[in-house]
Design an enzyme around this catalytic site. Structure first.
Site: not given
Ligand code: GLA
Length: 745
Positions: A486, A556
């Protein structure tokens, strides 16, 4: 005659002169069966791949001038040698009206240059002329040099003969005795045939709403697509498509391309005074300034581009084929993506061993193949205020380390994946307390936080070493099959105080190079490990990251209806295989929309399927539905992930209906997913006319979910399914259906 009219007259004479020149002095850029050919008599280079020819030449001034890019020409077709254009008016010099493959800023160039340099004596004039070339198989390298200074540019062209996609890049070399500053460096400039009616397609977005497809007429001047954020970004994606005239989804001319770069980038689409359309792309010149010492080189990213005569749909299919065969780390034959369960929406950062084991057991029961534990397992991570940077297993949450959890996951028949965010640091972390200088910063200036975190300066060798070492250790100590990598903010205060002031802007290049090299080194040492690129959803999706990672987290936003248009945009540029899509809970947390579990599955089954719901809240009926959908998906996933995608009905512009079809590479299977937003009485769901089938072959229809309006034949020819089509019984709100066709031998 007014001033304006006199210029038009001159332009007309010019067009006539060049046409006559072409007719009276025919010269042949003849193909010989090889992908790259040079005609030394007329100084023309011709590159052929699949249905595409690309031709440029050396003009009488020594500039590299584009000549042709479009449908593949006949082997003996004659093309005129490159001739520079006339001065259209004293305001539009020949040096600016003549298109170039790679122009230096100098000699009266008013349009976008490919390269701009400042020399230490204040000189900023750069004029690049042909010096030499070399051909190795499908690769052409052309060397240019400034007319007086020892600045060399090596242009590289590589043809993919299966798709006609060309990869172009440049390497700039300082062979002078003094340092110089590269202020602007493109990978390539692409020139389209002259036409007044071009439409530009591009992708915009923001967090939770990535890959929004935009379309507009190309008019005079520039349209700039870019990121200044240090990564490719949610806001613009480094992809373009230009269509001509009445181009449709499956017919008409389209030129398309994408930059393989995960840092700040820019693509400039420019219609010049003489109605040329040129597309220049590479490093973003904003805040650039790459100091090149004597003997030093700067390579650019690769800018890939292609052409098709068969519409936006074929442009996407060519990109998908090219990506799977040439870009993906597992190319030329990537494995199908396993079905993932991810814990994020269920547990957020409240992860612990019993909770994850409980989810894993339920996930395994519906046919999931990979269990991924998301954020929260490391350091002092309770919420997003602390922990990033401290990559040890949190002993309160996991008193036995990760081993017991991983063993349980394996025991359920799944492999194990782990979330990491290697490039970030919370100020509340041991790492930051020890190395505050490791964050990107300007000395003495405030450090702007995003999600309570800062970006580590991966350009620094010590940071690169730290990140590689902790990841290598996690992968060595644990049986991990997958990393979700990430990256949850963009850069601010992009300083690098540890190096000399003139070196500091190299951060824009070195950071990304180190990111790629860490990914490569980890993959080499742990060859079984697959990696997903995530950046708060789809904030770092580009051909650069996709050549080092196996898939991306699309958004997301997992709302299944919103996803239809996100996925529509995503697959313009990128293959469905890369597009991770989870089924999550209803009503959706982002916008409160309630949808059936089948609708959610069918939306996600158009990409690489995952499940991200809180399985602790599911009822037996949900498990049963999920199990049957996952079984159905396993049967069609090769077709969805590696097949040919046809967009039968677009979900954009408030469309009530949408549908996609994927046809397997061998043509033996097709699968259709159809979605209804809301029906109106007496306004039936549109008939689906399939595409890409063999008209003579017979295909059997099997419904995966839903009903046909009037049951038709169980078996019919490709001609029937494509020309007669089929009607689905879809009415109500947020309805979905799916069927597959199987070729009968
Ligand atoms: C980001 C990712 C999510 C999740 C969060 C965790 O927003 O896109 O899918 O992994 O971080 O903090």
């Amino acid at each position: 005659m007014s001033h304006k009219n006199s210029r038009i007259a001159i332009l007309n004479i010019f067009v006539l002169v060049t046409t006559l020149t072409a007719l009276s002095l025919p010269s042949v850029a003849q193909a010989t069966g090889e992908a790259v050919h040079y005609n030394s008599q007329d100084k023309l280079f011709r590159l052929d791949g699949a249905g595409v020819s690309y031709v440029f030449g050396v003009n009488e001034r020594g500039e590299l001038q584009p000549v042709y890019w479009g449908q593949r020409l006949g082997e003996k077709d004659a093309l005129p040698a490159a001739h520079s254009m006339m001065e259209v008016a004293s305001f539009d010099l020949s040096t600016t009206t003549t298109p170039q493959e790679f122009s230096g800023w100098g000699a009266g160039l008013f349009v976008e240059p490919s390269l701009k340099i400042t020399f230490p004596d204040g000189n900023r004039d750069l004029v690049l002329h042909y010096v030499s070339h070399a051909i190795h198989g499908n690769v052409l390298e052309v060397t240019l040099k400034d007319i007086s200074r020892e600045v060399f540019v090596n242009l590289r062209y590589e043809v993919d003969t299966a798709t006609g996609v060309l990869g172009r890049s440049a390497t700039i070399e300082n062979r002078t005795k003094d340092p110089l500053v590269v202020e602007q460096a493109a990978a390539a400039a692409w020139t389209l045939p002259r036409a007044p009616d071009y439409m530009l397609s591009y992708l915009t977005g923001r967090w939770g709403a990535e890959f929004s497809l935009q379309r507009e007429k190309i008019g005079p001047g520039q349209r700039v697509l870019e990121s200044r954020r240090g990564s490719s970004g949610h806001q613009n994606n480094p992809w373009f498509a230009v269509s001509r005239g009445a181009t449709q989804e499956e017919t008409g001319d389209v030129w398309f391309g994408a930059l393989a770069w995960s840092g700040s980038w820019r693509i400039t689409v420019e219609q010049t005074q003489v109605q040329d359309v040129r597309i220049t792309g590479g490093y973003n010149p904003f805040d650039f300034g790459y100091h090149l010492a004597p003997g030093e080189k700067l390579g650019t990213p690769v800018f890939y581009a292609g052409y098709t005569h068969s519409g936006m749909g074929e442009a996407s299919r060519l990109m998908h084929r090219f990506e799977l065969a040439q870009i993906a780390p597992q190319a030329p034959r990537p494995k199908v993506r396993p079905i993932i369960y991810n814990s994020w929406e269920a547990t957020e950062m409240n992860v612990d061993e019993p909770g994850q084991v409980a989810l894993a057991e339920k996930a395994a029961s519906i046919g999931v193949e990979r269990f991924v534990m998301d954020d929260g397992w490391f350091g002092q991570r309770k919420d997003d205020h602390a922990g990033l940077g401290d990559w040890y297993v949190n002993p309160q949450k996991f008193p036995h380390g990760l081993k017991q959890l991983i063993d349980r996951v394996h025991g359920f028949g799944m492999d194990f994946g782990l979330w990491v965010e290697p490039e970030m640091v919370n100020p509340d972390s041991d790492l930051y307390r020890k190395h505050p200088d490791w964050a990107i910063n300007f000395t003495g200036r405030p450090r702007t936080l995003g999600r309570n975190q800062l970006v580590l300066n991966l350009a620094r060798p010590d940071v690169r070493e730290y990140v590689y070492t902790f990841l290598d250790k996690i992968l060595t100590d644990n049986q991990i099959a997958f990393l979700k990598w990430d990256y949850n903010r963009n850069w601010s205060e992009p300083g690098w105080p540890a190096v000399a002031p003139e070196e500091q802007r190299k951060i824009y290049v070195k950071y990304v190079q180190n990111l790629y090299s860490i990914l490569d080194e980890l993959r080499a040492k742990h060859p079984g490990v697959e990696i997903e690129s995530c950046s708060g959803g789809g904030g770092r999706v580009d051909l650069g990251i996709l050549s080092h990672t196996d898939e991306v987290w699309t958004s997301d936003n997992t709302d299944p209806f919103d996803r239809l248009s996100i996925q529509h945009g995503f697959t313009q540029a990128y293959a469905p295989e890369f597009m991770m899509a989870w089924v999550t809970d209803s009503p959706h947390w982002l916008n409160g929309r309630a949808t059936s579990i089948e609708y959610r599955f069918l939306s996600s089954m158009q990409g690489s399927l995952g499940v991200g719901a809180n399985l602790n809240r599911w009822q037996p009926a949900d498990f049963a539905a999920a199990k049957s959908m996952i079984t159905a998906y396993k049967d069609v996933r090769e077709t969805v992930q590696h097949g040919l995608l046809y967009r039968l009905i677009s979900p954009l512009n408030g469309s009530e209906a949408s549908a996609t079809e994927s046809v397997s590479q061998d043509g033996n299977q097709a699968v259709v997913f159809a979605f209804l937003h809301s029906s109106e009485f007496a306004n039936p769901f549109p008939t689906l006319y399939l595409q890409g089938l063999d008209p003579q072959a017979n295909y059997r229809i099997d419904l995966l979910y839903g009903k046909q309006f009037t049951p038709g034949p169980a078996t019919a020819t490709g001609a029937y399914w494509m020309s007669h089509g089929t009607d689905l019984a879809l009415r109500g709100d947020y309805q979905a259906a799916s069927f597959k066709l199987t070729r009968i031998r």
